[in-house]
Design a protein around this motif. Structure first.
Motif, PDB file in Angstrom:
ATOM      1  N   LEU A  33      36.118 -68.388 -84.097  1.00 42.95           N
ATOM      2  CA  LEU A  33      35.874 -68.224 -82.661  1.00 42.95           C
ATOM      3  C   LEU A  33      36.807 -67.169 -82.111  1.00 42.95           C
ATOM      4  CD1 LEU A  33      35.662 -71.769 -81.091  1.00 42.95           C
ATOM      5  CD2 LEU A  33      33.879 -70.030 -81.152  1.00 42.95           C
ATOM      6  N   ARG A  52      40.838 -74.198 -63.249  1.00 42.99           N
ATOM      7  CA  ARG A  52      40.322 -72.861 -62.942  1.00 42.99           C
ATOM      8  C   ARG A  52      38.793 -72.855 -62.970  1.00 42.99           C
ATOM      9  NH1 ARG A  52      38.220 -68.231 -65.070  1.00 42.99           N
ATOM     10  NH2 ARG A  52      37.992 -69.098 -67.148  1.00 42.99           N
ATOM     11  N   GLN A  85      36.289 -72.063 -59.896  1.00 42.05           N
ATOM     12  CA  GLN A  85      35.296 -70.991 -60.038  1.00 42.05           C
ATOM     13  C   GLN A  85      33.873 -71.544 -59.787  1.00 42.05           C
ATOM     14  OE1 GLN A  85      34.257 -69.601 -64.110  1.00 42.05           O
ATOM     15  NE2 GLN A  85      35.219 -67.720 -63.465  1.00 42.05           N
ATOM     16  N   GLY A 101      31.409 -76.045 -70.467  1.00 41.37           N
ATOM     17  CA  GLY A 101      32.762 -76.061 -69.890  1.00 41.37           C
ATOM     18  C   GLY A 101      33.215 -77.446 -69.476  1.00 41.37           C
ATOM     19  N   ARG A 121      25.861 -69.875 -68.219  1.00 42.08           N
ATOM     20  CA  ARG A 121      26.638 -69.169 -67.206  1.00 42.08           C
ATOM     21  C   ARG A 121      28.008 -68.738 -67.744  1.00 42.08           C
ATOM     22  NH1 ARG A 121      28.167 -72.151 -61.528  1.00 42.08           N
ATOM     23  NH2 ARG A 121      25.961 -71.933 -61.104  1.00 42.08           N
TER      24      ARG A 121
END
Ligand code: SAM
Length: 278
Positions: free
Chosen positions: A14, A27, A31, A60, A116
């Protein structure tokens, strides 16, 4: 609910460079809220109707999945990412999966597939086949929606220019997009994957307190990226190690914010979507 899938064919290691600690979770959440506010308090733009199966690729923190499960109570929502979310949720199913591998789903399983801000996760040459995979798992009549950002803010004062040059050097070493190719090509990759009615919407979001709550959140987002990347920058000899490198970043961040406030700097986002024929 969290599932771990069997590992697929071997991939290069990765090359995603952001850490996944509490600071990064915060964060991403900040966002997420800034973007949702800018998009009219919802997490999608495509005309998706009422989907009953939803996939989020690179999910995420899982906020988007949780909110979509609430917005569409009858829907089954699945999120995939290499990193599990900090907290399991019973609103959606998480599957640990590397998006560079074939998706662990049969053809045509989802009414709506969303992805996204994965520009720093997928190498440029992998994008067309990756978008092809998103189209493969979408049902005929269903939608794929992609959202990415232009790689630089709208105004380049000297400090902003210097700081973005750091990111660009890092991206170059990782083989990621440097010049906005991903941003530009999202619609053509959707069309090449066989989708129709491909459309896009480009919108700008403010950076800094001149832009109110959204601007403050996006500034926090940028600041956090740099602070978290300090050890990576110094490991790659882009800034001095230790306190000297930290002092450099903090000084430049202060100047950068001043530049955004003075020039009314913005970030540009592109959302592109397409419908699978049928
Ligand atoms: C910038 S975050 C965006 C997360 C989420 N889509 C959002 O908008 O908040 C990128 C995400 O991609 C994930 N990621 C990076 N490389 C990946 C890979 N090869 N396969 C799956 N997920 C990956 C990271 O763990 C991270 O959660």
């Amino acid at each position: 609910m969290i599932w771990a899938m069997r590992k697929g064919a071997a991939q290069p290691p990765l090359n995603y460079w952001l850490p996944r600690g509490d600071r990064e979770v915060d964060r991403l959440n900040v966002q997420y809220w800034a973007l949702n506010m800018q998009m009219g308090n919802r997490g999608y733009i495509a005309p998706i109707g009422t989907p009953s199966t939803i996939l989020d690729v690179g999910s995420g923190t899982g906020q988007w999945c949780g909110d979509m499960a609430e917005a569409f109570p009858g829907a089954r929502v699945i999120g995939i990412d290499v990193e599990p979310p900090r907290e399991a949720s019973d609103k959606y199913t998480f599957i640990k999966h590397d998006v560079r591998d074939r998706l662990p789903f049969e053809d045509g399983m989802f009414d709506y597939v969303h992805q996204r801000l994965l520009v720093a996760a997928i190498q440029l040459e992998q994008w067309p086949s990756e978008v092809g995979e998103l189209a493969r798992v979408t049902k005929p009549g269903g939608y794929v929606e992609l959202l990415e950002t232009w790689p630089r803010p709208s105004h380049d004062g000297p400090a902003t220019h210097e700081m973005w040059a750091l990111i660009r050097k890092l991206e170059k070493r990782m083989g990621h997009d440097l010049g906005g190719a991903v941003f530009e090509q999202l619609p053509s990759w959707l069309a090449a994957a066989g989708l129709e009615q491909v459309a896009e919407q480009v919108f700008a979001a403010p950076i800094g307190s001149w832009g109110g709550r959204i601007g403050e959140m996006l500034w926090r987002d940028i600041e956090d990226v740099y602070i978290q990347l300090a050890p990576v920058f110094s490991k790659k000899f882009l800034i001095p190690p230790g306190a000297e490198g930290q002092a450099y970043l903090h000084e430049k961040l202060g100047l950068m914010l001043q530049e955004y406030e003075e020039t009314h700097g913005t970030f540009t986002f592109k959302c592109a979507w397409g419908r699978k024929p049928g």
